[in-house]
Design a protein around this motif. Structure first.
Motif, PDB file in Angstrom:
ATOM      1  N   PRO A  73       9.744  -0.432   1.042  1.00 29.12           N
ATOM      2  CA  PRO A  73      10.352  -0.583   2.370  1.00 29.12           C
ATOM      3  C   PRO A  73       9.307  -0.836   3.448  1.00 29.12           C
ATOM      4  O   PRO A  73       8.201  -0.312   3.381  1.00 29.12           O
ATOM      5  N   GLY A  74       9.673  -1.671   4.405  1.00 28.10           N
ATOM      6  CA  GLY A  74       8.801  -1.905   5.560  1.00 28.10           C
ATOM      7  C   GLY A  74       7.669  -2.881   5.326  1.00 28.10           C
ATOM      8  O   GLY A  74       7.002  -3.285   6.261  1.00 28.10           O
ATOM      9  N   VAL A  75       7.424  -3.259   4.066  1.00 21.80           N
ATOM     10  CA  VAL A  75       6.326  -4.185   3.788  1.00 21.80           C
ATOM     11  C   VAL A  75       6.937  -5.529   3.399  1.00 21.80           C
ATOM     12  O   VAL A  75       7.618  -5.625   2.378  1.00 21.80           O
ATOM     13  N   LEU A 114      -0.621   0.274   3.150  1.00 19.05           N
ATOM     14  CA  LEU A 114       0.323  -0.835   3.277  1.00 19.05           C
ATOM     15  C   LEU A 114       1.737  -0.313   3.569  1.00 19.05           C
ATOM     16  O   LEU A 114       2.423  -0.804   4.467  1.00 19.05           O
ATOM     17  N   ILE A 115       2.132   0.700   2.826  1.00 13.09           N
ATOM     18  CA  ILE A 115       3.478   1.247   3.009  1.00 13.09           C
ATOM     19  C   ILE A 115       3.596   1.928   4.372  1.00 13.09           C
ATOM     20  O   ILE A 115       4.581   1.762   5.089  1.00 13.09           O
ATOM     21  N   GLU A 121      -5.059   1.745  -0.612  1.00  9.80           N
ATOM     22  CA  GLU A 121      -4.595   0.483  -0.019  1.00  9.80           C
ATOM     23  C   GLU A 121      -3.068   0.436  -0.033  1.00  9.80           C
ATOM     24  O   GLU A 121      -2.435   0.001   0.930  1.00  9.80           O
ATOM     25  N   GLY A 164       3.882  -0.555   7.088  1.00  9.10           N
ATOM     26  CA  GLY A 164       5.242  -1.076   7.132  1.00  9.10           C
ATOM     27  C   GLY A 164       6.170  -0.105   7.846  1.00  9.10           C
ATOM     28  O   GLY A 164       6.998  -0.495   8.668  1.00  9.10           O
ATOM     29  N   PHE A 165       5.940   1.158   7.567  1.00  7.83           N
ATOM     30  CA  PHE A 165       6.772   2.218   8.135  1.00  7.83           C
ATOM     31  C   PHE A 165       6.649   2.291   9.663  1.00  7.83           C
ATOM     32  O   PHE A 165       7.627   2.555  10.364  1.00  7.83           O
TER      33      PHE A 165
END
Ligand SMILES: Nc1ncnc2c1ncn2[C@@H]1O[C@H](COP(=O)(O)OP(=O)(O)OP(=O)(O)O)[C@@H](O)[C@H]1O
Ligand SMILES: [Mg+2]
Lengths: 249, 489
Positions: A91-93, B455-456, B451, B459-460
């Motif tokens: 999620p979110g990526v 990345l997650i 990494e 995104g969050f």
């Protein structure tokens, strides 16, 4: 070349791989078929380095290097790729961001220059087009809300971009519609290369009409119980596993 | 007229102050003795040549503070602070900084480097003596550098240390100081009112769009020095300003108290955008030595159609206690709160916001992203309320928590109160976890666990990062990965 010798592996105290030996030569496409629960996915996890498995005996060599000593990300950079039976949602990526991070992480690990953004975009666009992945999907969070078939296509797109030397496809055909099956198979065939080998895990002979294997292995209870040519798959389709499972017992 | 009055006030204040508080024989000392008393308060005031009204204002706060007790409702735990064991004033020259970067803690430099902070700026942050800066830098209580002044002056913008504004624009300071956060607002704000050291003062005249983003770098330099910044920003009718506050601090052994007060005021049609990246020393993995950050930040949308937006990225401090809030007084005014709060190690964060709807058709929006790792605890505490007269108040709240690992905690505590039936308050909350399976998937594609986590996490927090000015967002993103180092595998 991938060589597995007398592999024994367990998880949570349960033995799942029981003295499995298997060789996949450069340029070879090997198929593995076998009943549910025979350990096919487990094998793919042990090869690719998922944590939690204890290898009690045996070895796995990729071009002579001992994979079991390496972290999963190191194995990936060495060229091991696993198309998951159940791809994970991140999620979110966005897919684009994820792809770029992975491609560049592997290149960095191999001491290669990272892709420039335009170069990267060009590759992704071209790859997506070949596999019928719509461009707007690349801007969505990876696998989040993707249909089963879309997830599988995305696995193959990742494989084509990461250009592995040894790729495992774990039931990549399940969940694909007839057209998608053909597209995905074409995608795999396009990657065929004398230096690249594949391990294709499937339950259906149909996939092997499109991705024609050099060898077919039958797996049961954590080991290879029969090896043959592509005609073995047809035999299984007609008679089921009964004969071979018996052999293993 | 104003100028004349100013001069009169100034002359008065200087005359009176100079004689009034001769308690300390060593008035030239750059550091008040340890401890807090009326004398300390007078010392600070005298050091700054403050006018009588301000000295009295401080003393009044001090006396009220004596009658108050430290709040204990937040989900944070820390040893009792001995207020008599702290210094309340110190000027930078009393602590000769390192002569060059070779003398600076290499661990600190490593962090700067990872952040991509230019060398010259690193020198500033690390307190290297010989330096040239392009920001109004608050070093240990006293603002030592103010720049861009000419261009701002051309636009009529006032941007200076508040200690200077007290003399140059006393009428503005007197009018607005404490008008948003009253002296007795809360224990830490009252303490700040008594002993505030320095901070920024900003005034944007009517109709002016501030020609640049205003930034200040805060740094806590001296051991055992409580930091009590005071910031006051006024956006007059139809004006706009974006203010950036960024912090980092060197490694320390003893806990350091930080109790700042920030007051924002927007008049009709004005807008203030206040962004913070906070990266103070969080303490070692056991939580030892980190900074205690008890901050009162509040904005008053005093005018109709005015807007205040808080954006914060909180990665540091051992303890964070912070609720940037908006009072939506003007009709159709709008408040926004965007927050990323990261806790790792033994950090404790209790943060959130308050949106107080008083005017008609007021709207507010809260986006909070809490990330907990290690053995930390992260609490979102948010209050949304609509006054009886606040017809058609609207709020949207989205509160997401992300857990990394098994030993951390995330808590969401919303308080919602609508005294007007037309109010519509929406609240969404999610808690998610980075699973082993997700990490393996990423690792299989060649990413390291760190990494993958970064990345997650990125995104969050993306929605909130987008609210930050570009260069700040880049810095914040790097900061996030640094602060999560060691949180996985
Ligand atoms: N963590 C675990 N603990 C105990 N048993 C497990 C664990 N993980 C897998 N197994 C068991 O190991 C066996 C092999 O599982 P695996 O997923 O490898 O089978 P498979 O051949 O891929 O099956 P399918 O064709 O259904 O995909 C199954 O019986 C499964 O229940
Ligand atoms: Mg399986």
């Amino acid at each position: 070349m991938l060589e597995i010798r007398n592999l024994h592996a367990e998880i949570d105290g349960k033995k799942i791989i029981n003295g499995l030996s298997l060789t996949v030569n450069d340029g070879e496409i090997a198929a593995i078929m076998g009943p549910n629960g025979s350990g096919k996915s487990t094998l793919s996890y042990v090869i690719s380095g998922r944590e939690g498995y204890t290898v009690t005996d045996g070895e796995i060599l990729l071009d002579g290097a001992n994979l079991l000593e390496m972290d999963a990300s190191v194995r990936a950079a060495k060229g091991v790729f696993l198309a998951f039976q159940y791809p994970l949602e991140i999620p979110g990526v966005t897919t684009m961001t994820f792809l770029k991070a992975c491609m560049n992480a592997q290149r960095k690990a191999r001491g290669e220059a990272e892709f420039s953004t335009p170069d990267f975009m060009k590759r992704v666009r071209a790859g997506a087009e070949k596999l019928g992945v719509p461009q707007d999907m690349l801007r969505r969070a990876l696998n989040v809300g993707f249909s089963g078939g879309e997830k599988k296509r995305m696995e193959v797109l990742q494989m084509s971009l990461l250009e592995p030397t040894f790729a495992i496809l774990d039931e990549t055909d399940s969940g694909l519609d007839i057209d998608a099956l053909r597209i995905v198979a074409d995608g795999v065939n396009a990657l065929r290369d004398p230096k690249r080998s594949f391990l294709v895990i499937t339950h259906y002979q149909r996939l092997l009409d499109y991705i024609v294997p050099d060898t077919v292995h039958v797996m049961s209870k954590g080991r290879i119980v029969k090896t043959g040519g592509k005609e073995l798959a047809l035999e299984l389709e007609a008679n089921g596993y009964r004969d071979f499972v018996g052999e293993a017992a | 007229m104003a100028a004349v009055q100013e001069t009169v006030d100034r002359v008065k204040s200087v005359d009176v102050d100079a004689y009034k508080y001769g308690f300390f024989t060593d008035i030239e000392s750059d550091k008040a003795p340890k401890g807090l008393s009326e004398d300390t308060v007078r010392f600070i005031s005298a050091k700054k040549n403050e006018p009588v009204w301000l000295t009295e204002w401080r003393l009044d706060a001090y006396r009220r503070w004596l009658t108050m007790t430290e709040p204990d409702w937040a989900r944070v735990e820390y040893p009792k602070i001995d207020y008599q064991d702290l210094y309340y004033y110190s000027a930078p020259k009393s602590s000769p900084g390192p002569k060059n970067l070779d003398e600076v803690d290499p661990e600190l430099l490593r962090v700067y480097e990872k952040l991509g902070i230019p060398l010259r700026e690193q020198e500033v942050l690390a307190g290297v003596q010989e330096r040239r800066v392009a920001v109004d830098a608050v070093f240990d209580s006293v603002s030592v550098a103010t720049t861009f002044k000419a261009e701002l002056a051309k636009a009529g913008v006032i941007f200076c240390p508040i200690s200077e504004a007290v003399h140059s624009h006393p009428e503005l300071v007197k009018k607005y100081l404490g008008s948003v956060v009253p002296v007795t607002d809360n224990y830490f704000a009252t303490l700040n009112s008594a002993v505030f050291s320095d901070g920024s003062f900003v005034y944007i005249p009517p109709g002016v769009r501030c020609p640049m983003e205003l930034s200040t770098y805060f740094r806590i330099n001296e051991q055992n020095t409580g930091q009590f910044e005071r910031t006051l920003i006024i956006a007059d009718k139809g004006s706009y300003v974006s203010y950036l506050e960024g912090c980092t601090a060197p490694k320390r052994d003893e806990n350091q108290l930080h109790a700042a007060v920030v007051e924002l005021i927007t008049h009709d049609d004005a807008e203030i955008k206040y962004s913070t990246v906070q990266n103070w020393y969080p303490g070692d993995s056991e939580g030892k030595g980190g900074i205690y950050n008890f901050v009162t930040k509040r904005g008053d949308c005093r005018g109709a159609r005015s807007k205040i937006s808080w954006t914060q990225v909180e990665t540091g401090s051992a303890i964070t206690w912070k609720y940037p809030s908006c009072i939506l007084r003007g009709d159709e005014s709008r408040g926004e709160f965007y927050s990323i709060a990261i806790s790792n190690g033994r950090q404790q964060v209790d943060s959130g916001t308050k949106m107080i709807h008083l005017g008609k058709n007021t709207t507010s929006r809260i986006i909070s992203k809490g990330i907990s790792a290690g053995r930390s605890n992260n609490t979102y505490r948010g209050q949304v309320s609509a006054h009886r007269k606040a017809t058609n108040a609207r709020n949207f709240t989205n509160c997401d928590s992300l857990l990394i690992g098994e030993t951390c905690g995330a808590h969401t505590i919303p308080y919602i109160e609508a005294k007007n039936a037309t109010a519509v308050f929406e609240h969404e909350a999610t808690t998610s976890k980075i699973s082993e399976d997700q990490l393996f998937y990423c690792k299989q594609r060649g990413l390291s666990a760190e990494e993958a986590t970064a990345l997650i996490v990125n995104g969050f927090v993306r929605d909130v990062l987008q609210q930050l000015p570009m260069e700040f967002a880049v810095e914040a993103q790097k900061l996030i990965s640094i602060s999560l180092e060691g949180s996985v595998g």
